[in-house]
Design an enzyme around this catalytic site. Structure first.
Site, mmCIF file in Angstrom:
data_model
loop_
_atom_site.group_PDB
_atom_site.id
_atom_site.type_symbol
_atom_site.label_atom_id
_atom_site.label_comp_id
_atom_site.label_asym_id
_atom_site.label_seq_id
_atom_site.Cartn_x
_atom_site.Cartn_y
_atom_site.Cartn_z
ATOM 1 N N GLY A 48 52.920 33.818 39.083
ATOM 2 C CA GLY A 48 54.296 34.034 38.646
ATOM 3 C C GLY A 48 55.076 34.443 39.874
ATOM 4 C CB CYS A 80 49.115 32.161 42.469
ATOM 5 S SG CYS A 80 50.337 31.371 43.532
ATOM 6 N NE ARG A 138 57.860 28.997 44.205
ATOM 7 C CZ ARG A 138 57.905 28.156 43.189
ATOM 8 N NH1 ARG A 138 58.028 26.856 43.412
ATOM 9 N NH2 ARG A 138 57.831 28.563 41.964
ATOM 10 C CG HIS A 175 48.451 28.463 39.678
ATOM 11 N ND1 HIS A 175 49.053 29.454 38.948
ATOM 12 C CD2 HIS A 175 49.166 28.357 40.813
ATOM 13 C CE1 HIS A 175 50.092 29.928 39.604
ATOM 14 N NE2 HIS A 175 50.185 29.277 40.739
ATOM 15 C CD GLU A 177 46.788 29.726 36.089
ATOM 16 O OE1 GLU A 177 45.804 29.901 36.834
ATOM 17 O OE2 GLU A 177 47.959 29.749 36.505
HETATM 18 N N1 GLN Z 1 55.251 32.808 45.718
HETATM 19 C C1 GLN Z 1 54.981 33.599 44.560
HETATM 20 C C2 GLN Z 1 55.033 35.099 44.872
HETATM 21 O O1 GLN Z 1 55.255 35.495 45.945
HETATM 22 C C3 GLN Z 1 53.646 33.261 43.941
HETATM 23 C C4 GLN Z 1 53.715 31.885 43.344
HETATM 24 C C5 GLN Z 1 52.788 31.676 42.186
HETATM 25 O O2 GLN Z 1 52.222 32.598 41.615
HETATM 26 N N2 GLN Z 1 52.685 30.442 41.780
HETATM 27 O O3 GLN Z 1 54.848 35.886 44.005
#
Ligand code: GLN
Length: 195
Positions: A48, A80, A138, A175, A177
């Site tokens: 997230g 992530c 990201r 990810h 999931e």
């Molecule tokens: N770039 C996001 C962050 O810094 C992480 C991205 C993701 O969880 N898909 O929280």
């Protein structure tokens, strides 16, 4: 013994983690409040936005209880943004960005972003016979690890670490999931079972 594993449900891809855990026969529950945190044998910190999740965790009064439970040995899987939240040190973080911490690593936030924002590809993971399909959005990578941290996967070079484990803490840049492959969750459930 039936296991209860919580998914921190403040923001991010909560439902997909609950589904992956449920598909493994685990009792999976959403966690927002300290009382819900008390009831779990393991916890997933989802992807997230790490800054948002950290702020909400403080607002919901679960940040300190999570830190305490991790100190006491609670198994945690961070994916992530969840990997960023679990890390002791963050590079390229937002001003004043807090983490839950516990994992003795330095992560670089949005690490792949300078070349390509998001990508997918096979990732070989220690402990799994076949590669997993890694979905990176990201994503952070782990830039350096403490002595108690085992590197479980890298992509595109040995210094681009995308999966680690330290005791009962596990984290992925990608990810797991997303899609129908619960093998990474399976590794985590094994950790929870052994703890
Ligand atoms: N770039 C996001 C962050 O810094 C992480 C991205 C993701 O969880 N898909 O929280």
């Amino acid at each position: 013994m039936s296991l209860t594993i919580g998914v921190l449900a403040l923001q991010g891809d909560v439902r997909e983690h609950l589904a992956a855990l449920t598909s493994l026969g685990v009792h999976a529950v959403a966690v927002r409040r300290p009382a819900e945190l008390k009831a779990v044998d393991g916890l997933v910190l989802p992807g997230g936005e790490s800054t948002t999740i950290a702020k909400l965790a403080r607002a919901f009064d679960v940040l300190e209880p999570m830190r305490q439970r991790i100190k006491d040995g609670l198994p945690v899987l961070g994916t992530c943004a969840g990997m960023i939240l679990l890390a002791d040190r963050v590079l390229d973080g937002a001003e004043g960005q807090e983490t839950v911490g516990g994992l003795d690593v330095t992560v670089r936030r949005n690490a792949f972003g300078r070349q390509v924002d998001s990508f997918e590809g096979p990732v070989e993971v220690t402990g799994l016979a076949e590669p997993v399909h890694g979905v990176f959005i990201r994503a952070p990578w782990v830039e350096s690890v403490g002595s108690g941290v085992e590197v479980l996967a890298t992509v595109g070079g040995p210094d681009r670490i995308v999966m680690v484990r330290q005791g009962s803490l596990m984290a992925t840049s990608f990810h797991p999931e997303v899609g129908d492959d619960p093998r990474v969750h399976g590794l985590f459930v094994d950790l929870v079972t052994q703890t």
